[in-house]
Design an enzyme around this catalytic site. Sequence first.
Site, PDB file in Angstrom:
ATOM      1  N   ARG A  60       0.834  -1.204   0.000  1.00 59.33           N
ATOM      2  CA  ARG A  60       0.000   0.000   0.000  1.00 59.33           C
ATOM      3  C   ARG A  60       0.869   1.255   0.000  1.00 59.33           C
ATOM      4  O   ARG A  60       0.535   2.256  -0.614  1.00 59.33           O
ATOM      5  CB  ARG A  60      -0.909  -0.033   1.234  1.00 59.33           C
ATOM      6  N   TYR A  61       1.976   1.221   0.709  1.00 60.13           N
ATOM      7  CA  TYR A  61       2.885   2.367   0.817  1.00 60.13           C
ATOM      8  C   TYR A  61       4.144   2.063   0.014  1.00 60.13           C
ATOM      9  O   TYR A  61       4.574   0.913  -0.056  1.00 60.13           O
ATOM     10  CB  TYR A  61       3.258   2.629   2.278  1.00 60.13           C
TER      11      TYR A  61
ATOM     12  N   CYS B  79      -3.707 -18.187  13.294  1.00 62.14           N
ATOM     13  CA  CYS B  79      -3.515 -17.234  14.394  1.00 62.14           C
ATOM     14  C   CYS B  79      -3.433 -18.013  15.704  1.00 62.14           C
ATOM     15  O   CYS B  79      -3.980 -19.111  15.805  1.00 62.14           O
ATOM     16  CB  CYS B  79      -4.711 -16.291  14.490  1.00 62.14           C
TER      17      CYS B  79
ATOM     18  N   CYS C 251      -9.274 -13.370  17.444  1.00 64.93           N
ATOM     19  CA  CYS C 251      -9.741 -12.258  18.274  1.00 64.93           C
ATOM     20  C   CYS C 251     -11.063 -11.778  17.685  1.00 64.93           C
ATOM     21  O   CYS C 251     -11.158 -11.559  16.473  1.00 64.93           O
ATOM     22  CB  CYS C 251      -8.707 -11.138  18.270  1.00 64.93           C
TER      23      CYS C 251
ATOM     24  N   CYS D 135     -11.150  -8.641  15.293  1.00 67.59           N
ATOM     25  CA  CYS D 135     -10.102  -8.547  14.261  1.00 67.59           C
ATOM     26  C   CYS D 135     -10.604  -7.881  12.974  1.00 67.59           C
ATOM     27  O   CYS D 135     -11.643  -8.255  12.439  1.00 67.59           O
ATOM     28  CB  CYS D 135      -9.609  -9.947  13.937  1.00 67.59           C
TER      29      CYS D 135
ATOM     30  N   ARG E 247      -9.320  -8.275  10.115  1.00 61.61           N
ATOM     31  CA  ARG E 247      -9.220  -9.236   9.006  1.00 61.61           C
ATOM     32  C   ARG E 247     -10.182 -10.410   9.200  1.00 61.61           C
ATOM     33  O   ARG E 247      -9.972 -11.484   8.637  1.00 61.61           O
ATOM     34  CB  ARG E 247      -7.781  -9.766   8.886  1.00 61.61           C
TER      35      ARG E 247
ATOM     36  N   ASP F 142     -11.163  -0.495  13.201  1.00 59.28           N
ATOM     37  CA  ASP F 142     -11.451  -0.419  11.765  1.00 59.28           C
ATOM     38  C   ASP F 142     -12.892  -0.858  11.508  1.00 59.28           C
ATOM     39  O   ASP F 142     -13.456  -1.631  12.274  1.00 59.28           O
ATOM     40  CB  ASP F 142     -10.482  -1.323  10.993  1.00 59.28           C
TER      41      ASP F 142
ATOM     42  N   ASP G 165      -6.592   3.985  10.727  1.00 58.71           N
ATOM     43  CA  ASP G 165      -6.048   3.588   9.435  1.00 58.71           C
ATOM     44  C   ASP G 165      -7.176   3.665   8.426  1.00 58.71           C
ATOM     45  O   ASP G 165      -8.190   2.979   8.574  1.00 58.71           O
ATOM     46  CB  ASP G 165      -5.500   2.149   9.524  1.00 58.71           C
TER      47      ASP G 165
ATOM     48  N   LYS H 235      -1.376   5.900   8.425  1.00 58.12           N
ATOM     49  CA  LYS H 235      -2.228   6.122   9.593  1.00 58.12           C
ATOM     50  C   LYS H 235      -2.381   7.622   9.848  1.00 58.12           C
ATOM     51  O   LYS H 235      -1.438   8.387   9.689  1.00 58.12           O
ATOM     52  CB  LYS H 235      -1.618   5.432  10.797  1.00 58.12           C
TER      53      LYS H 235
HETATM   54  S1  SF4 Z   1      -5.919  -9.667  15.730  1.00 54.03           S
HETATM   55 FE1  SF4 Z   1      -6.642 -10.869  13.946  1.00 54.03          FE
HETATM   56  S2  SF4 Z   1      -4.774 -11.393  12.815  1.00 54.03           S
HETATM   57 FE2  SF4 Z   1      -4.133 -10.785  14.887  1.00 54.03          FE
HETATM   58  S3  SF4 Z   1      -4.023 -12.697  16.075  1.00 54.03           S
HETATM   59 FE3  SF4 Z   1      -6.074 -11.813  16.410  1.00 54.03          FE
HETATM   60  S4  SF4 Z   1      -7.365 -12.787  14.846  1.00 54.03           S
HETATM   61 FE4  SF4 Z   1      -5.233 -13.106  14.214  1.00 54.03          FE
END
Ligand code: SF4
Length: 329
Positions: A99-100, A112, A116, A119, A121, A281, A318, A325
């Site tokens: 991206r940069y 992972c 989380c 997250c 993603r 995000d 972001d 950022k």
């Molecule tokens: S924040 Fe997202 S990418 Fe990072 S460890 Fe947790 S689930 Fe995985």
Amino acid sequence: MHALSDWKIEYRSAFRTVRHLIEAGLVPENQASGYGAVLDKYALFLPVYYANLIDKADPACPIRLQAIPQAAELENPTTPVNDPLGDLQHRPVPRITHRYGNRALLHLTVNCPMYCRYCFRKSLLNEDANQFFDGRVEEALGYIEGETNLEEIILSGGDPLMVSDSLLGETLSRLGRVKHLKRIRIHSRTPVTMPSRVDAGLLAALRQCPLPVVFVTHFNHPREWTEKSRQACLALKPHVHSLLNQSVLLRGVNDSAATLQVLNESIFEAGVLPYYLHQLDQARGTLHFEVPVERGKAIVAELKARLPGYLVPRYVVDTGDRIGKTWLV
Ligand code: SF4
């Protein structure tokens, strides 16, 4: 046959199903179908170590909120998107986000040490995983070698430390031979959710990198700062150039100056410096964690009054564009 290292045993024994959560006393049996509906869309992966930090008597436990699915994940307002930072748009070859100009992300693995619940993603690690993690690491390394504008590679995922020591060491060694690179950054939540990953094999892999390594941990709450996490950070310290922490500002988890003060004072004790405090995000399935920006600014203003400047993280958002950022205060 080689014996499995502790972290691999821990990885294999992580909770992945509603039944695991019920048997561990973390969710009631009569709510199994509700939890199952969330897991059908967003997978569960919860190491026993992190699950043991949950206060079972407290439904608002900040560890629970980060680890156990909630029905709110299925609420689907129109604004949030699958890929809020445009990882798929800025993807010249598989496994690279560029991206940069002088920095690029290398996505080593979809895995992972925990999924989380907040997250950004979340969708890329779930329903879009096949698209996001197609292609070979080799092709991505070839791209890095050919892009002479690049100065820094950020190992990402998933979590880059979920690969084997040999793949990590070989990758670091090869990146270290790329003449235009100046440093490597590693973002990992393993010191928080699976500190057993920081073992002799990992430290040996880090030693294969001839470039300075900036290691960024992801502690969000002081309850995550256990003796095992502290030992993991102390073990990393001699093997990296800098040890930093970034947190995500999360409603009900760390949205108070008092909580963030304790967190940042605690990690400093092991030589970890606060780096970023991220505004959440706009990712699908996570907005129940959002803290209004004005509230975030007030928290950071209070932190500045309580702590010396070097213990106050930069409050950033972001936007997923090429600017990087944006500092919010
Ligand atoms: S924040 Fe997202 S990418 Fe990072 S460890 Fe947790 S689930 Fe995985």
